[in-house]
Design a protein around this motif. Sequence first.
Motif, short mmCIF file in Angstrom:
data_model
loop_
_atom_site.label_atom_id
_atom_site.label_comp_id
_atom_site.label_asym_id
_atom_site.label_seq_id
_atom_site.Cartn_x
_atom_site.Cartn_y
_atom_site.Cartn_z
N ASN A 45 34.62 27.82 39.51
CA ASN A 45 33.61 28.73 38.98
C ASN A 45 33.67 28.57 37.47
O ASN A 45 34.73 28.79 36.87
N GLY A 82 36.49 35.10 38.01
CA GLY A 82 37.93 35.04 38.20
C GLY A 82 38.49 36.31 38.79
O GLY A 82 37.76 37.25 39.13
N SER A 83 39.81 36.37 38.88
CA SER A 83 40.46 37.48 39.58
C SER A 83 40.25 38.82 38.88
O SER A 83 40.26 39.86 39.52
N GLY A 84 40.07 38.85 37.58
CA GLY A 84 39.80 40.09 36.87
C GLY A 84 38.33 40.30 36.57
O GLY A 84 37.95 41.19 35.81
N GLY A 85 37.50 39.46 37.18
CA GLY A 85 36.07 39.47 36.89
C GLY A 85 35.35 40.77 37.18
O GLY A 85 34.44 41.15 36.45
N GLY A 129 39.87 43.04 32.39
CA GLY A 129 40.15 42.05 33.41
C GLY A 129 41.63 41.79 33.58
O GLY A 129 42.14 41.65 34.69
N ASN A 185 43.49 45.10 35.01
CA ASN A 185 43.13 45.41 36.39
C ASN A 185 43.25 44.23 37.34
O ASN A 185 42.73 44.28 38.45
N ASP A 186 43.89 43.18 36.91
CA ASP A 186 44.04 41.98 37.73
C ASP A 186 45.11 42.20 38.78
O ASP A 186 46.13 42.71 38.59
#
Length: 98
Positions: A20, A60-63, A94, A97-98
Amino acid sequence: AISRFIQDKLYEGKGSIGANLVLGGYDYFSSSSNKGGGGAMLMAIHPHGSIDVVPYTALGSGGLAAMSVLESRYRSDMTTEEGIQLVKDAVKAGIVND
């Protein structure tokens, strides 16, 4: 040109690359700016090669946390300083909160 190259390579890979991507730049020929004749562009490029031209994005994971900050505070008439602070706050959200 580069966005088309990336799009083609991802499409050829049928998602196997699993990337991505966020691509930003200036397009002298697009009509994306209100003034016409070019402007800044931001693209979200997805694993199968689809492209979204967007005013802001977070991947991404914190998106999700970062996107919530962007969605609640983005304005099209922001100053450079306001934009920089918004990006800092979105990245921080992000990470936290990841």
